[in-house]
Design a protein around this motif. Structure first.
Motif: not given
Lengths: 123, 85, 232
Positions: A1, A4, A8, A47-49, A51, A73, A78-79, C18, C21-22, C25, C27-32, C34-36
């Protein structure tokens, strides 16, 4: 956060530099700052919290091959943004160098670095 | 918690350096402080778990970009002094 | 005065763009998904621990080919704007004694480190792009220390050409051996053992070619920016 918001703000500062400065090299410095800001925003979005990096080693799992993939996984970030930014940084340097080369060329033809002296290219 | 404090410190330094790069009078100060922005960004990348990007940014952003800017500045300066005398 | 107000308004507008977006926004807890999928695929399909390398070289391989092309074009542009003059040597200041002695010891080590980074790109953080840049910084050190040090442009061009052709040839080999839709697929070479240097198919080869190409291009870029180019 926070990261980010920093990215910006860096974009806005770089844009401010590009709009207000008169010296060509200072404008290109503004572009470089803006470039860094964009990269920070992209990485912060991926970024994922809590990880770790998307590199499967002993810190993530001891398994190998497909099993390691299943176990890793839900432990890595995220790569995709990392991969995009990795190439974007190198391209950024090349583009900055190209702009600087053009600025040097303009200095040699016009004997000035001030953007106001290049009236004939104004619209 | 400690990580948050580190992130805030890094963000503050990089924002101050960026503003300084814009407002300072001398071009060489602006070049060095834009290098500082890149260095802080590379530590930030390490904190958001992107070591690949951190490596690249540390080598390029604060190393090669600064040198490229300095070479460009040398061109411009050298020309001017040779014309003056 | 009006100009400053306009610039201020543009910046405010940018911040306003912007703002959503802020606010939205988190921060996610699990990977989405596509990434997985990419992380799983890099371990299961390619036998490669570094998922970032898997995305750069394989899943987004065509993108990387395009980026290398952009890099080549930018370097060619720098060379075009700063044409090298033949008799401008000798203006450069020689480096100090400390820099000279240090560069003799350090430059080979830095080059070896760069080679290590791009050959181990599929196992550890790094890869062709950082490795090439580290190699270029070794050449920068030599360039700063010795006033007579110049690059042989023939060698740089040769390295660039061979790496570019090799990169495309590896891609075409995948196309020939594995059928359509397999351009830049590295799996035609054996996948090898998990975590070994010679594993993950052709990925180390591809990344070595990219590293050599980036290193040669960056060295050429530094050389042309450093030299007193341009006709008077």
């Amino acid at each position: 956060m926070i990261i980010l918001i920093t990215g910006l703000l860096l974009i806005i500062i770089g844009f401010w530099a590009m709009l207000t400065r008169k010296n060509l090299i200072r404008i290109i410095i503004g572009f470089a700052v803006m470039d860094t800001g964009i990269n920070i925003v992209l990485v912060a979005i991926g970024y994922v919290k809590g990880k770790t990096a998307p590199i499967i080693d002993k810190a993530v799992t001891m398994a190998q091959g497909a099993e390691a993939g299943i176990q890793a996984v839900d432990k890595v970030v995220d790569p995709v943004p990392s991969a995009l930014v990795l190439t974007a940084i190198v391209i950024g340097l090349a583009v900055t160098a190209l702009m600087l080369a053009y600025a040097i060329r303009m200095y040699k033809t016009g004997n000035s670095l001030d953007i106001d002296d290049f009236e004939e290219q104004k619209w | 918690m400690a990580e948050n404090i580190l992130i805030i410190v890094l963000s503050t330094i990089s924002l101050i350096a960026a503003v300084f790069a814009v407002v300072t009078k001398k071009t060489i100060n602006a070049i060095i402080s834009s290098g500082v922005v890149s260095l802080m960004a590379s530590i930030t990348f390490l904190l958001v778990a992107a070591p690949d990007v951190a490596m690249t940014e540390a080598a390029i952003g604060s190393g090669l970009t600064t040198v490229v800017f300095l070479y460009a500045l040398k061109h411009v300066r050298g020309q001017r002094s040779s014309r003056d005398d | 005065m009006i100009k400053y107000i306009l610039i201020f308004l543009v910046l405010i507008g940018m911040a306003w763009l912007f703002f959503p977006l802020v606010v939205e926004f988190f921060t996610p807890d699990i990977t989405n998904n596509l990434a997985a999928n990419y992380v799983f695929g890099s371990a299961a399909d390619l036998n490669m621990p570094n998922a970032v390398t898997a995305v750069v070289v394989t899943y987004r391989g065509l993108d990387t080919l395009g980026e290398v092309t952009v890099l080549f074009l930018a370097t060619a542009g720098v060379g075009f704007f700063l044409k090298r003059k033949k008799h401008m040597e000798g203006i450069r200041r020689p480096g100090s004694e400390i820099l000279k002695t240090g560069s003799e010891i350090l430059a080979p080590l830095i080059i070896i480190f760069g080679i290590y980074i791009f050959t181990h790109g599929h196992l550890t953080p790094g890869g062709g792009f950082p490795g090439g840049v580290v190699m270029a910084s070794a050449f920068l050190l030599l360039l700063m220390a010795n006033e007579n040090f110049g690059f042989s442009h023939g060698i740089i061009n040769l390295t660039e050409t061979i790496s570019g052709i090799g990169y495309v040839l590896i891609g075409i080999t995948g196309l020939v051996l594995l059928g359509l839709n397999h351009f830049l697929d590295p799996r035609w070479l054996g996948l090898g053992q998990w975590g070994r240097l010679f594993s993950a198919g052709a990925v180390p080869l591809i990344y070595s070619f990219i590293g050599l190409k980036v290193g040669a291009e960056m060295s050429g870029l530094l050389d042309s920016l450093q030299s007193d180019g341009g006709e008077q």
